[in-house]
Design an enzyme around this catalytic site. Sequence first.
Site, PDB file in Angstrom:
ATOM      1  N   SER A  83      -1.060  -8.583  -2.968  1.00  0.00           N
ATOM      2  CA  SER A  83       0.523  -8.637  -2.857  1.00  0.00           C
ATOM      3  C   SER A  83       1.130  -9.974  -3.726  1.00  0.00           C
ATOM      4  CB  SER A  83       1.619  -8.023  -1.437  1.00  0.00           C
ATOM      5  OG  SER A  83       2.578  -7.194  -1.916  1.00  0.00           O
ATOM      6  N   ASP A 175       0.138   3.668  -4.080  1.00  0.00           N
ATOM      7  CA  ASP A 175       1.295   1.955  -3.938  1.00  0.00           C
ATOM      8  C   ASP A 175       2.444   2.172  -4.571  1.00  0.00           C
ATOM      9  OD1 ASP A 175       2.156  -0.084  -3.332  1.00  0.00           O
ATOM     10  OD2 ASP A 175       0.378  -1.291  -3.523  1.00  0.00           O
ATOM     11  N   HIS A 207       0.764   0.702   0.110  1.00  0.00           N
ATOM     12  CA  HIS A 207       0.688  -0.276  -0.390  1.00  0.00           C
ATOM     13  C   HIS A 207      -0.385  -1.445   1.047  1.00  0.00           C
ATOM     14  CE1 HIS A 207       2.172  -4.108  -2.438  1.00  0.00           C
ATOM     15  NE2 HIS A 207       2.653  -5.159  -0.659  1.00  0.00           N
TER      16      HIS A 207
END
Length: 236
Positions: A83, A175, A207
């Site tokens: 991320s 995601d 995610h």
Amino acid sequence: APVAVYVHGGAWVSGSKSSGAGYLEVGELVKRGYVVASVDYRLAPTYQFPAQIEDVKCAIRSLRARAAEYGIDPERIGVWGGSAGGHLVSLLGTTDARAGFDVGAFPEESSRVQAVVDLFGPSDLTVFDTPTAVLTGARVFGATSRDDPVLTRASPVTYASRDDPPFLILQGEKDTTVPPGQSQILYDRLTAVGVRATLVMVKNAGHGFTPVGGPISPTRSELTTMIADFFDEHLR
């Protein structure tokens, strides 16, 4: 020994060096003989960009400066992160001193790395337009609009060049926090300039590789093996 450096996620505003989606790889990499370093960095909104990449680059320079002390090979450093951490390791892979992020201690050392694993990191902030991203643009990067130049400066795709290290990009196909298009953009840009890059879209993964609608494929343990094998290929 070769070195693998982990950079945590948390939308650049939270998280720590002992947590995050990529932390699961630590045990496997240690088992394979890597020296593993996990780093913290200053968090927004108290510290806005480029504080985060400045700190991560300083960590790489610090490792090189202490290579003899730690028993590591300063020419075999790989990085991985998820991320926001994926964004930061992608910047490590694409930028050199000319980008202006190498400030602070150990200025005589390089912050370049030899292999990058990006787990669902934003790569082009100028088109990163989810509701979360719009809020983040102001809090983290100080952007006043979608076309603010700071978003271009903070985007790994801005710096991609032929001399970048190999990339492994892992992205959940479902995601909604960091859409798959962000990883596709990075892959396309890297390969266009001649960088060796691999993109793996993980089926049924949201995610953080959270399952959405069914088991993820490749499995989480298979992804760990894939990451470790990638480092073995490029750092051994």
